[in-house]
Design a protein around this motif. Structure first.
Motif, mmCIF file in Angstrom:
data_model
loop_
_atom_site.group_PDB
_atom_site.id
_atom_site.type_symbol
_atom_site.label_atom_id
_atom_site.label_comp_id
_atom_site.label_asym_id
_atom_site.label_seq_id
_atom_site.Cartn_x
_atom_site.Cartn_y
_atom_site.Cartn_z
ATOM 1 N N LEU A 98 46.909 44.985 43.524
ATOM 2 C CA LEU A 98 47.281 44.263 44.739
ATOM 3 C C LEU A 98 48.081 43.006 44.374
ATOM 4 O O LEU A 98 49.104 42.686 44.981
ATOM 5 N N ALA A 99 47.614 42.318 43.325
ATOM 6 C CA ALA A 99 48.329 41.132 42.849
ATOM 7 C C ALA A 99 49.725 41.495 42.374
ATOM 8 O O ALA A 99 50.694 40.777 42.626
ATOM 9 N N GLY B 65 28.655 38.069 37.363
ATOM 10 C CA GLY B 65 29.566 38.445 36.284
ATOM 11 C C GLY B 65 30.975 38.779 36.736
ATOM 12 O O GLY B 65 31.851 39.004 35.902
ATOM 13 N N GLU B 66 31.218 38.824 38.026
ATOM 14 C CA GLU B 66 32.550 39.209 38.512
ATOM 15 C C GLU B 66 33.478 38.016 38.652
ATOM 16 O O GLU B 66 33.052 36.912 38.964
ATOM 17 N N ILE B 67 34.768 38.324 38.444
ATOM 18 C CA ILE B 67 35.793 37.335 38.780
ATOM 19 C C ILE B 67 36.608 37.876 39.951
ATOM 20 O O ILE B 67 37.148 38.988 39.888
ATOM 21 N N HIS B 68 36.648 37.103 41.028
ATOM 22 C CA HIS B 68 37.474 37.462 42.179
ATOM 23 C C HIS B 68 38.642 36.494 42.264
ATOM 24 O O HIS B 68 38.484 35.306 41.993
ATOM 25 N N ALA B 69 39.796 37.025 42.644
ATOM 26 C CA ALA B 69 40.936 36.152 42.898
ATOM 27 C C ALA B 69 41.209 36.135 44.394
ATOM 28 O O ALA B 69 41.092 37.178 45.055
ATOM 29 N N VAL C 132 40.780 41.475 43.833
ATOM 30 C CA VAL C 132 41.806 40.574 44.357
ATOM 31 C C VAL C 132 41.768 40.613 45.888
ATOM 32 O O VAL C 132 41.712 41.694 46.481
ATOM 33 N N HIS C 133 41.745 39.405 46.501
ATOM 34 C CA HIS C 133 41.784 39.308 47.959
ATOM 35 C C HIS C 133 43.060 38.589 48.373
ATOM 36 O O HIS C 133 43.566 37.757 47.641
ATOM 37 N N LEU D 242 35.532 32.435 41.307
ATOM 38 C CA LEU D 242 36.478 32.659 42.393
ATOM 39 C C LEU D 242 37.744 31.894 42.033
ATOM 40 O O LEU D 242 37.745 30.666 41.954
ATOM 41 N N LEU D 243 38.798 32.654 41.796
ATOM 42 C CA LEU D 243 40.039 32.082 41.292
ATOM 43 C C LEU D 243 41.024 32.004 42.447
ATOM 44 O O LEU D 243 41.491 33.034 42.931
ATOM 45 N N ILE D 244 41.322 30.798 42.896
ATOM 46 C CA ILE D 244 42.263 30.655 44.008
ATOM 47 C C ILE D 244 43.636 30.365 43.433
ATOM 48 O O ILE D 244 43.784 29.497 42.572
ATOM 49 N N THR D 245 44.617 31.116 43.887
ATOM 50 C CA THR D 245 45.956 30.897 43.330
ATOM 51 C C THR D 245 47.007 31.383 44.313
ATOM 52 O O THR D 245 46.708 32.149 45.222
#
Ligand SMILES: Nc1ncnc2c1ncn2[C@@H]1O[C@H](COP(=O)(O)OP(=O)(O)O)[C@@H](O)[C@H]1O
Ligand SMILES: [Mg+2]
Lengths: 451, 266
Positions: free
Chosen positions: B236-237, B34-38, B220-221, B203-206
Motif C-alpha cells: 500500500l505504501a 510486537g507489530e509495527i504499524h505505519a 500500513v494505514h 505506530l509510525l506516522i509519516t
C-alpha cells in the motif's frame, strides 16, 4: 511606640548597653529624630506605588533591644554544632560563619588563615568596640540617615549585625556565611550588614535572614517586622560577591535597603534569593564610581500563597567606562504578587558605558500577578543599553511534553521552574556557592512538589 | 500477524474535536504485541491530532470512542500515567525546555517511573553514554538544554534517545523521519529497528514512504480527513509512493456517489 520605652530611650539603651562611642550614640539619636520627623512616604512617589508604608510601622510590635550579650568569637567546630541546619555540609568549605538570634548573642568564627591576614568578620556591635575608627569611617556612608524614613529607623535601632572587612590585597577564596534569625513573636528586628573591601581585596558573603517556623504563638510563625540594611564599599580593583537570602518566615513583613559602591576596576556580583516573608519591599542600588567598575546583579524570586513582593533595583553609572548587567527572575504561584521596577541611570559623565537589564516573570496560577517596569535615565548617548521584560503563564505545551515522559504535573512544573531559574544561578561560577544558593531555592520548591 | 497475537493497543470509533471542529471522525485501529504499524496521510489529515489524543493532550475534546492499552482504558488516565504505563510519543515538533539539561531531564523521567523515586546516578550515566554512542550523538548532548537551539535533526535524535532510555512498550513516532538527511534518517531507523521486539509495538506516522525502506512495517494505514480509509501491507505504501493519494480520493468519491454515505472502509 506603644511600649513603655520611647524611641529615644530605646536608642540610648542600645548605645549604653553596647558601650558605644559618642559619635554612634549621636548618630542613632539623629536617625531616630529623622525617622520620627519624616512623614510616611508618599504613595504617589514612584518608589511606593506598589506597597503601603503603614505596613512597615513598628508601633504595634516591640523593637528588640540588645541584652548586653556581646559577640563571642568561638572555635569553628563549636559554631558548627549550634544548630542542625549548620551541623552538616552547610558549614563545610566556609571561611567563616556568624550566627545570631534576635540580634543577640552572636557567635562567629573565622578561619585562622584569614584572621592572621587581618580580615575582620564579626557582629557590628563587637566591631564598634574593637575597631571604632574603621567603623566611624564606613558605617552609614552608603545607606545614610537621609536615604529614607525606614533606613533611618534601622540606623537608630540596629544591634548585632554583620561586619566584614578585608584589608588591601587579601583574597578570601572561600565563602563567608552570616545568619540573622528572628524568633520572637510580635517583634521588630533591624539587621544591618557592613562590608568593606580595601584595594585589591576579594570576598564572597552569603547573608541570610530567617526565622524558626514555629516560634510564634501556638506553633505558628512569629509575627515580625524586619527593617534590614546592607551597605558595601568596594575599593579599587577589589571583588565582592554578595548574596542576600531573604528566607523570613511566613508572617514577617520585611523592608530592605541595599547599596553597593563599586570603585575603579572593581567588580561586584550581588544576588537576591527572595523566598520568604508575607509583605516585602526591597530597594537595591549599585553605583559604579570608577572607570571599569563592573556590576552583575541577579535575582531569583519564588512567591506563593498571599506573598507580596516589591523590588526596585538601580544601576547607577556615575563614571565613564562602566558595566552593569541585571537578570531578575520571578516565579509566582497561588495568589502571590510581585512588582518589579528596574532603573538604569547613566550620568552625563558616564560615556562609553554598557548597561543590560532583564526581568522575566513566570506565573503558575491564574490568580497571581506580576508587573515589570523598566526605567531608563540615560543622560549620555554614547552608551550601549538594552532591557527586556516579560510576564507570562507557564507553557502548557512544555508541561505536556514533560508529562509524556512520565513526570506528574507538579514535577513537570518544577522542572520548568528550575530551568527558568537556571540561567540566572548558572552565572555564579563558584561551584560550591552555586550549589548553596540552589539549595535554598530547591528547599522551597520541595515543599511545593510534595504537597 | 499471527492469529494468536494479543492486541496491545486498541482504538475504537475515536472522534475528537478541537475548538469545536471535529478533526478525528471515527478512527479504528488495533495493534498487536510486537507489530509495527505505519499511518500515512497528507498534511492536515489528522495524524498528529491522533498522536496527541492517544497521549492525553488536554486541549483536545474526545467526543466518542475508546482507547485501550494493555486492556486499560486510557481516556480516564492523565498523560503522565499513560507514560508510566509504557506509552511514548516521539513528537513531530519537540518542545524546548530551556535551563533543563538532557541528562537531568532523562534522569527525572526515569525516576518518575520508580516506586522508590531513585535511579542510581552512575548506572544512569553508563546507560546514557551507551545510548548516545549507539545513536551517534556527541557526548556534549547530555549537558545541553533540552531541544534548546537544537537543529531539526538533533531534535529527532533526542526523541529517539529518550525512547531508548525509557524503553516504552508502545511507541508513537510522529514524522520522526521528516526533515532528516539520509544519514540521519538511517541512524534514526537503526535506532528504531534496535528497539523492535516481540513485546514492543510501534505506530509510525509519516507522509513519506522513504522511511519504510529502512523500517519495515507489518501493517500500513492511510488516514484521510480524520479517518483511516485504507489498510494493507507494505505494498500500500509502495502504491502511494508511485501514485500519490489522488486515486484513493477518487475511489472514496465514487464510493460515496454509489452508496450515498460518506464512509469507505478498505
Ligand atoms: N490546535 C489546533 N487548533 C485548531 N486546529 C487544529 C489544531 N491542531 C490541528 N488542527 C487542525 O486539525 C487538522 C489535522 O491536523 P494534524 O493532526 O496536525 O494533521 P497531520 O499531522 O496529519 O498533518 C488540520 O486541519 C489542522 O489545521
Ligand atoms: Mg503532523
Amino acid at each position: 511606640m506603644s511600649t513603655l520605652m520611647s524611641g529615644a530611650e530605646a536608642v540610648r539603651t542600645i548605645a549604653q548597653v553596647g558601650n558605644e562611642p559618642d559619635w554612634l550614640g549621636h548618630w542613632r539619636l539623629q536617625a531616630w529624630e529623622s525617622y520620627e520627623g519624616a512623614p510616611l512616604p508618599d504613595r504617589v512617589a514612584h518608589l511606593w506605588r506598589y506597597s503601603e508604608p503603614e505596613k512597615f510601622l513598628i508601633d504595634k510590635v516591640e523593637p528588640l533591644l540588645p541584652d548586653g550579650s556581646t559577640g563571642q568569637a568561638v572555635d569553628p567546630t563549636i559554631v558548627r554544632t549550634l544548630s542542625d541546619k549548620f551541623a552538616s555540609e552547610a558549614t563545610q568549605g566556609l571561611a567563616g560563619l556568624l550566627i545570631q538570634q534576635d540580634m543577640r548573642a552572636p557567635k562567629f568564627s573565622l578561619e585562622e588563615e584569614w584572621r592572621e591576614a587581618g580580615v575582620i568578620f564579626c557582629d557590628l556591635s563587637s566591631a564598634v568596640e574593637q575597631y571604632p575608627q574603621i567603623l566611624e569611617k564606613h558605617l552609614g556612608k552608603q545607606v545614610s540617615i537621609e536615604e529614607s524614613k525606614f533606613a533611618a529607623l534601622n540606623a537608630a535601632l540596629f544591634s548585632g549585625g554583620v561586619f566584614l572587612y578585608v584589608p588591601s590585597g587579601v583574597e578570601i577564596n572561600a565563602p563567608l556565611h552570616a545568619v540573622h534569625q528572628s524568633n520572637q513573636d510580635l517583634a521588630a528586628i533591624f539587621p544591618r550588614t557592613l562590608v568593606v573591601l580595601e584595594e585589591g581585596a576579594s570576598a564572597i558573603l552569603i547573608d541570610e535572614y530567617g526565622n524558626t517556623p514555629d516560634a510564634g504563638s501556638n506553633g505558628a510563625a512569629p509575627r515580625v517586622i524586619a527593617h534590614a540594611v546592607t551597605e558595601a564599599s568596594i575599593d579599587k580593583n577589589s571583588q565582592l560577591q554578595y548574596f542576600n537570602v531573604q528566607n523570613w518566615g511566613a508572617r514577617t513583613r520585611s523592608h530592605y535597603t541595599q547599596k553597593i559602591h563599586v570603585g575603579r576596576d572593581a567588580q561586584a556580583v550581588s544576588g537576591g534569593i527572595v523566598l520568604g516573608g508575607i509583605y516585602n519591599k526591597a530597594d537595591i542600588r549599585t553605583e559604579l564610581l570608577g572607570a571599569n567598575a563592573y556590576s552583575e546583579m541577579i535575582g531569583v524570586l519564588l512567591g506563593d500563597s498571599l506573598q507580596h513582593f516589591d523590588n526596585h533595583t538601580e544601576h547607577v553609572h556615575v563614571h565613564s567606562h562602566t558595566y552593569s548587567d541585571l537578570d531578575f527572575k520571578v516565579v509566582l504561584e497561588d495568589e502571590a504578587r510581585s512588582a518589579y521596577t528596574g532603573l538604569i541611570r547613566i550620568d552625563l559623565e558616564a560615556a562609553d558605558s554598557e548597561a543590560y537589564q532583564e526581568n522575566r516573570n513566570l506565573l503558575l496560577d491564574k490568580q497571581c500577578r506580576a508587573e515589570s517596569i523598566p526605567e531608563l535615565e540615560i543622560l549620555n548617548e554614547d552608551v550601549r543599553c538594552t532591557h527586556g521584560a516579560t510576564v507570562g503563564p507557564i507553557d502548557e505545551e512544555q508541561v505536556f511534553y514533560l508529562m509524556t515522559r512520565g513526570l506528574p504535573r507538579r514535577a513537570a512544573e518544577r522542572a520548568i521552574v528550575e530551568g527558568f531559574f537556571a540561567p540566572v544561578l548558572d552565572r555564579i561560577e563558584d561551584k560550591a556557592m552555586h550549589g548553596r544558593l540552589w539549595n535554598y531555592v530547591r528547599g522551597k520548591l520541595e515543599t511545593k512538589t510534595n504537597r | 500477524m499471527s492469529d494468536n497475537s494479543h492486541p496491545l493497543f486498541e482504538v475504537q470509533n475515536l472522534k475528537v474535536a478541537i475548538d469545536g471542529n471535529e478533526i478525528l471522525r471515527g478512527v479504528d485501529l488495533t495493534i498487536n504485541e510486537g507489530e509495527i504499524h505505519a499511518i500515512m496521510g497528507r498534511n492536515g489529515s489528522g495524524k498528529s491530532t491522533m498522536a496527541y489524543v492517544l497521549m492525553g493532550h488536554p486541549h483536545y475534546e474526545v467526543l466518542d470512542g475508546s482507547v485501550k492499552y494493555k486492556g486499560l482504558d486510557m481516556l480516564d488516565l492523565d498523560t503522565d500515567e499513560r507514560a508510566r504505563l509504557g506509552m511514548f510519543l516521539a513528537f513531530q515538533y519537540p518542545m524546548s525546555i530551556p535551563g533543563v539539561t538532557v541528562a537531568k531531564f532523562l534522569h527525572s523521567a526515569l525516576k518518575a517511573r520508580e516506586e522508590s523515586g531513585e535511579v542510581a546516578v552512575r548506572e544512569f550515566r553508563t546507560n546514557l553514554n551507551e545510548a548516545m554512542n549507539l545513536l551517534g550523538v556527541d557526548s556534549s548532548f547530555a549537558s545541553r538544554y533540552v531541544n534548546d537551539g537544537f537543529s531539526g535533526g538533533e531534535k529527532k535524535r533526542l526523541e529517539i534517545l529518550q525512547m531508548f532510555m525509557l524503553e516504552p512498550d508502545f511507541c508513537i513516532l510522529d514524522e520522526t523521519d521528516s526533515g532528516l538527511d539520509i544519514d540521519a534518517l538511517k541512524t534514526v531507523a537503526e535506532g528504531v529497528n534496535a528497539m523492535r521486539s516481540e513485546q514492543r509495538s510501534m505506530l509510525l506516522i509519516t507522509h513519506y514512504q522513504r522511511v519504510l525502506n529502512y523500517v519495515k512495517p507489518d501493517v500500513v494505514h492511510v488516514m484521510m480527513d480524520g479517518k483511516i480509509v485504507r489498510t494493507g501491507g507494505i505494498e500500500l505504501a509502495e502504491t502511494l509512493e508511485e501514485n500519490g493519494y489522488e486515486w484513493i480520493e477518487q475511489e472514496l468519491f465514487q464510493n460515496t456517489e454509489a452508496t450515498g454515505i460518506g464512509t469507505a472502509e478498505a
